[in-house]
Motif scaffolding. Structure first.
Motif, mmCIF file in Angstrom:
data_model
loop_
_atom_site.group_PDB
_atom_site.id
_atom_site.type_symbol
_atom_site.label_atom_id
_atom_site.label_comp_id
_atom_site.label_asym_id
_atom_site.label_seq_id
_atom_site.Cartn_x
_atom_site.Cartn_y
_atom_site.Cartn_z
ATOM 1 N N ALA A 37 0.874 -1.369 0.134
ATOM 2 C CA ALA A 37 -0.073 -0.203 0.011
ATOM 3 C C ALA A 37 0.866 1.297 -0.216
ATOM 4 O O ALA A 37 0.552 2.411 -0.759
ATOM 5 N N CYS A 38 1.786 1.339 0.649
ATOM 6 C CA CYS A 38 2.671 2.432 0.922
ATOM 7 C C CYS A 38 3.585 2.733 -0.612
ATOM 8 O O CYS A 38 3.709 3.921 -1.101
ATOM 9 N N LEU A 39 3.801 1.465 -1.066
ATOM 10 C CA LEU A 39 4.327 1.719 -2.507
ATOM 11 C C LEU A 39 3.801 2.106 -3.527
ATOM 12 O O LEU A 39 3.849 2.900 -4.375
ATOM 13 N N GLU A 40 2.400 1.620 -3.354
ATOM 14 C CA GLU A 40 1.253 1.958 -4.520
ATOM 15 C C GLU A 40 1.210 3.573 -4.225
ATOM 16 O O GLU A 40 0.669 4.189 -5.403
ATOM 17 N N VAL A 56 10.122 2.671 2.490
ATOM 18 C CA VAL A 56 8.895 2.090 3.240
ATOM 19 C C VAL A 56 9.810 1.633 4.593
ATOM 20 O O VAL A 56 10.788 0.623 4.448
ATOM 21 N N VAL A 57 9.362 1.954 5.699
ATOM 22 C CA VAL A 57 9.825 1.322 7.027
ATOM 23 C C VAL A 57 8.867 0.439 7.411
ATOM 24 O O VAL A 57 7.711 0.994 7.853
ATOM 25 N N THR A 58 9.169 -0.679 8.254
ATOM 26 C CA THR A 58 8.199 -1.313 8.961
ATOM 27 C C THR A 58 8.706 -1.577 10.430
ATOM 28 O O THR A 58 9.826 -1.579 10.753
ATOM 29 N N GLY A 59 7.763 -2.162 11.392
ATOM 30 C CA GLY A 59 8.142 -2.988 12.412
ATOM 31 C C GLY A 59 8.522 -4.279 12.195
ATOM 32 O O GLY A 59 9.065 -4.758 11.136
ATOM 33 N N ARG A 60 7.825 -5.139 13.033
ATOM 34 C CA ARG A 60 7.798 -6.476 12.953
ATOM 35 C C ARG A 60 6.769 -7.240 11.801
ATOM 36 O O ARG A 60 5.732 -7.351 12.073
ATOM 37 N N VAL A 61 7.506 -7.389 10.571
ATOM 38 C CA VAL A 61 6.861 -8.129 9.519
ATOM 39 C C VAL A 61 7.625 -9.329 9.639
ATOM 40 O O VAL A 61 8.897 -9.418 9.634
ATOM 41 N N THR A 62 7.079 -10.482 8.628
ATOM 42 C CA THR A 62 8.013 -11.486 8.522
ATOM 43 C C THR A 62 8.891 -11.144 7.362
ATOM 44 O O THR A 62 8.871 -9.959 6.665
ATOM 45 N N ASP A 63 10.008 -11.690 7.471
ATOM 46 C CA ASP A 63 11.294 -11.360 6.812
ATOM 47 C C ASP A 63 11.020 -11.313 5.155
ATOM 48 O O ASP A 63 11.588 -10.562 4.650
#
Length: 574
Positions: free
Chosen positions: A152-155, A161-168
């Motif tokens: 969604a951020c890229l679109e 884009v920075v995230t917290g704990r997403v799957t690797d």
């Protein structure tokens, strides 16, 4: 996200054309090669450059950072790395996607925006949050989110884009969703990209780093390059690296990474379950391996939750025991220390590194490692280490220690939990500041226990054998998942696989690695990879941060197995 068929959407990220998305990786952990971001940007064409910083231990480190300063909680190294290369990435249209946000993705996003302002750059920053759970009894508690928030951020036009704990793997899956317009129902495509993401998430491990047969690599494994996944609209991919970089990308280096830190054939993720037993690997030219055939099924109803707590304090001292009467010397030290500080929390490990009739002190010496864990910092601190040093002139002959007395340090305890996907609200914060809630997958399934596979038979009982190290015929890769360890073993040829799958049982593993014998061990076969994967429950106790094991992350477990001398089939050659 649209529900269109894979490939139907127009590309939403820069470079490469709509047919292929080139996703590179520049970090496999917090502390990986600092220059990798610059190397990857300068080394060749990319559409997206990712960085993985969040091991389970890292979340504990960030949690302690945040205790000292609530404005922290993210990987500070990334800020220094991006300062050097943000302008280059923007000029070349390369999107940067990282989970370096850790416990404070909003804080890192703000810091990057401020950095861009100081550099005179116009960078659009998006971030993903919602992984942090309210657990008052925990230092950190974070659900493993999926890839649709990144997409969604890229679109919305994000450059970073920075995230917290997403799957690797989500760091690569998110850009693929944005590029190809995949919807929640494109399970095979999502599964294929998940496998690609898993392959590049640990950086140079897939290009020859930590590879069993490193001596066969063109550069001997001295400086492997970082990987690239060329992801196609159907989710298949080609693993490669920039020309002229070290290491190699072969079917075996890719197999090794595919076996890293996995369990059964079902590779569970928040967006899809990727079936590892459907993965097909084929050489596609020099330093190119095609990954195809991956099938996906609906994701589970729950998300994994990583929970970190401070477990107390610990300290360690090591005694050098030289020459004769090693067991008696160790027993004397044990009795003296137990009398001095009490028995609770003490742990003794005698490493018989000594050789008989040795010509020098080091070769004649064994090591007695003594650990103390306690909730009382004073007892675990100088009270313990000073008691050990006080034995220097009052214990066994030749008494010496490897360190001076030191204070105790805090340690953490990691546990894994689950939470319903419906209870977690993933939020994509777009570059405009708009907050977009990412709904959970509409179709999910209950994940049952994986089906273990022990061979029905070991095959013919009589055949010529020869004595040799198991590693002459097989490779291995091992690692940690909380308190558990995984050990993947692959055969180099079909002939070896026919022998290995019947020979390497759970019982045989217990003979070769006695420390696994009292533990629950699960065994799974991956015939497409000519591999067997073992999950050893509880080998690492309360997790890496609390482990006093000599190899606390089980990284060397595979090499230990390969070093064991066994009866190899004489007809199978290396």
């Amino acid at each position: 996200m649209s529900g269109a068929a894979p490939g139907a959407a127009q590309p939403v990220t820069a470079g490469g054309g709509p047919g292929v998305l080139r996703v590179g990786n520049a970090s496999g952990f917090y502390g990986d090669r600092f220059a990798a971001w610059r190397e990857m940007l300068d080394g060749g064409e990319l559409d997206v450059l990712t960085g993985d910083y969040l091991a389970e231990l890292t979340m504990l480190i960030l949690g302690r950072d945040r205790l000292r300063d609530p404005a922290l909680g993210y990987a500070k190294t990334f800020l220094r790395q991006v300062e050097d290369c943000l302008g280059t990435a923007l000029d070349r249209g390369v999107k940067l996607v990282t989970n370096a946000g850790g416990l404070n993705p909003a804080g890192l996003a703000a810091a990057i925006e401020a950095l861009a302002g100081r550099l005179g750059l116009a960078a659009r920053i998006g971030y993903v949050e919602g992984d942090a759970l309210d657990r008052p009894d925990a230092l950190t508690a974070n659900a493993y989110l999926g890839a649709f928030g990144i997409a969604a951020c890229l679109e919305a036009g994000a450059d970073v884009v920075v995230t917290g704990r997403v799957t690797d793997a989500s760091l690569a899956v998110g850009p693929a969703i944005a590029r190809f317009g995949w919807g929640r129902g494109d399970l095979d495509a999502l599964a294929g990209a998940t496998v690609a993401g898993h392959l590049i998430e640990c950086g140079a491990q897939v290009t020859g780093g930590n590879f069993s047969f490193f001596t066969e690599l063109p550069d001997g494994g001295r400086r492997p390059g970082f990987p690239i996944a060329e992801i196609h609209p159907d989710g298949s991919s080609v693993l490669t690296k920039h020309p002229g970089t070290g290491g190699a990308v072969t079917v075996e280096t890719v197999t090794a990474q595919l076996l890293y830190e996995v369990g059964g054939p079902d590779y569970l993720g928040p967006d899809v379950v990727a079936r590892l037993d459907t993965v097909e690997l084929n050489a596609d030219g020099p330093d190119r391996v095609r990954v195809s055939g991956v099938r996906g099924t609906p994701p589970p109803d729950t998300l994994k939750v990583g929970v970190n707590n401070l477990g107390g304090f610990r300290n360690s001292m090591t005694f050098v025991l030289c020459g004769l009467d090693i067991p008696a010397k160790a027993a004397l030290v044990r009795g003296q220390l137990e009398e001095a500080v009490g028995t609770e929390g003490l742990e003794f490990t005698l490493a018989r590194t000594d050789h008989p009739d040795a010509a020098d002190t080091e070769a004649a010496s064994a090591l007695l490692h003594v650990h103390l864990r306690d909730g009382d910092k004073a007892r675990a601190g100088r009270a313990f280490s000073a008691a050990a040093v006080e034995l220097a002139l009052a214990s066994y002959p030749g008494c010496t220690l490897t360190t001076l007395p030191g204070d105790a340090t805090p340690y953490g305890v990691f546990t894994a939990d689950t939470v319903s996907q419906d209870e977690v609200e993933q939020v994509a914060v777009l570059p405009s500041g708009e907050r977009m809630t990412i709904p959970p997958p509409p179709v999910r399934c209950l994940a049952g226990p994986p089906v273990q596979q022990n061979p029905l038979s070991e095959g013919p009982a009589s055949h010529p054998t020869r004595r040799g190290a198991l590693g002459e015929l097989v490779g291995a890769r091992s690692g940690d998942k909380g308190g558990d360890a995984n050990l993947g073993v692959w055969a180099r040829t079909d002939e070896t696989w026919a022998w290995l799958r019947g020979w390497l049982t759970v019982e045989r593993l217990a003979e070769l690695l006695p420390e696994t014998a009292p533990l629950t061990v699960e065994r799974y076969e991956l015939p497409n990879l000519r591999a067997v994967n073992f999950v050893v429950r509880g080998l690492l106790g309360q997790g890496v941060a609390a482990s006093t094991r000599f190899d606390p992350q089980a990284k060397a477990l595979g090499e230990l197995l390969r070093s064991r001398v066994v009866d190899l089939p004489a007809e199978v050659s290396t």
